[in-house]
Design an enzyme around this catalytic site. Structure first.
Site, short mmCIF file in Angstrom:
data_model
loop_
_atom_site.label_atom_id
_atom_site.label_comp_id
_atom_site.label_asym_id
_atom_site.label_seq_id
_atom_site.Cartn_x
_atom_site.Cartn_y
_atom_site.Cartn_z
CB SER A 161 -22.27 -58.56 -29.03
OG SER A 161 -20.90 -59.98 -29.29
CG PHE A 202 -25.21 -51.51 -32.92
CD1 PHE A 202 -24.98 -52.37 -34.04
CD2 PHE A 202 -26.18 -51.21 -32.67
CE1 PHE A 202 -26.16 -52.88 -34.54
CE2 PHE A 202 -28.30 -51.44 -32.86
CZ PHE A 202 -27.76 -51.62 -34.23
CD GLU A 203 -19.79 -53.46 -27.89
OE1 GLU A 203 -18.24 -53.48 -28.03
OE2 GLU A 203 -19.96 -52.94 -26.72
CB ALA A 204 -18.05 -53.67 -34.69
#
Length: 384
Positions: A175, A239-241
């Site tokens: 995301s 950034f969302e892993a």
């Protein structure tokens, strides 16, 4: 460019899984410190070093940091994979190094990393400390920002398995967010640069994980570092892993973060970013809390002599035990649970629930139980 091949050739094999601390990355930093690129730029609450790694001679300055939350290690792995690309002497590497100067902080919160906690050793969330700067780690991040004067900031995080890409039933594997710079959530030139870059990344990711890219909530909070840096006039990308199917060690997601980084800098270096992609950005599915790790459907339970058919869900807790992360499943809710999904779904088709204590699932209890007294579940899964 074959991103899969590039990843396989440059993956930092010495680090894997969820638990990633200074002890794991120090040998890598020693190896890649070929020309004094590694510096100690500060100390954590408990006196652990905070390292930076700077490489490149290009005019465009890129600031990247990871593990601001100590238990969010996926982007750190991908960052080292990307650094390996920069050091592989390829034509692409030379192009990147001549176009950009990269300033990386691979573990901003070394105490939280060791403790496997979101917060630092003072139990402060560093991502809510961007204004007061009460913590040494927060001050390091801000001091570098002011000295380095980046053109782009990359704020690298992990998100929990609970997030889906909208209500599609697909997990939000990666995301993004172009943070707001004011309460009105307006779009100025700097925020638009972040939006356009995310749209370019999404174009690439949709080829690999269609429907599994999310857009994070853009409510403005000046205490968050991304909102602060955007407010200060620097395009910032969060950034969302997230979760990929059965990838609880986040080794597959790591690859897609790597793809995202490569795509970002390739697009920027080639000036291959459209002028206005607001609609493309807004069409990325909103991140939504719609997932549980386990969903059990059509379970017969006996509660005070009344039999009903219902559903229940369980969630992993990631617990640090003997320097390893153990995934322990606990029951979290019982009910119809409409509009929710499970990463693991089991349809009991009316089988009766029982465990060592009762004939109905209790919240906060470990997910060890039987169905029809003959199918045994241990830690959420059928015992093999």
């Amino acid at each position: 460019m074959n991103l899969e091949e590039l990843f396989n050739q440059n993956k930092e094999e010495s680090i894997e899984g969820r638990y990633l601390t200074l002890e794991h990355i120090q040998p890598i930093l020693e190896r890649i410190n070929t020309n004094n690129q590694v510096k100690i730029i500060g100390e954590s609450v408990l006196g652990k070093p905070i390292y930076s790694y700077e490489i490149g001679s290009g005019k465009t300055r890129i600031y990247l940091w990871s593990q601001m939350h100590g238990n969010e290690s996926t982007t750190t792995k991908a960052l080292f994979d990307f650094i390996n690309v920069l050091n592989n002497s390829s034509a692409f590497a030379e192009k990147m190094l001549s176009a950009f100067t990269f300033y990386c902080i691979p573990i901003l919160n070394p105490d939280g990393a060791a403790l496997y906690t979101r917060a630092n050793a003072n139990e402060i969330d560093l991502n809510r400390d961007s204004q007061n700067l009460t913590q040494p780690e927060s001050r390091v991040l801000r001091e570098v920002f002011e000295a380095f004067k980046p053109h782009f900031c990359f704020n690298l995080h992990d998100q929990r398995t609970i997030f889906g890409a909208g209500e599609t039933g697909k997990p939000a594997t990666v995301s993004f967010l172009a943070p707001s710079y004011n309460e009105e959530r307006e779009i100025n030139d700097n925020r638009l640069k972040a939006i356009n870059l995310i749209a370019a990344i999404n174009d690439e990711l949709q080829r690999h994980i269609p429907g599994q890219v999310g857009r994070f909530d853009d409510s403005f909070n000046i205490n968050c570092i991304g909102d602060t840096f955007q407010y200060l006039g620097v395009p910032t990308i969060l950034f969302e892993a997230g979760h990929f199917q059965n990838d609880y060690k986040r080794e597959v997601t790591r690859k897609y973060i790597f793809f995202s980084l490569i795509t970002s800098f390739k697009a920027l270096s080639e000036n291959d970013i459209a002028d206005n992609r607001i609609n493309d950005y807004l069409n990325i599915s909103q991140n939504k809390v719609v997932f549980y790790d386990f969903m059990y459907k059509n379970i017969k339970i006996n509660y005070d002599g009344i039999e009903i058919i219902t559903n229940f869900v369980a969630q992993y807790k990631e617990e640090l035990i003997d320097s390893k992360i153990q995934f322990n499943a606990y029951i979290v809710e019982v009910g119809e649970l409409e509009n929710y999904f499970g990463h693991y779904v089991y349809d009991a088709k009316g089988a009766a629930y029982s465990d060592d204590f009762a004939n109905f699932p209790k919240t906060n209890q470990k997910a060890n139980f039987y169905l029809n007294k003959n199918v045994k579940f241990v830690n959420g899964l059928i015992e093999s």
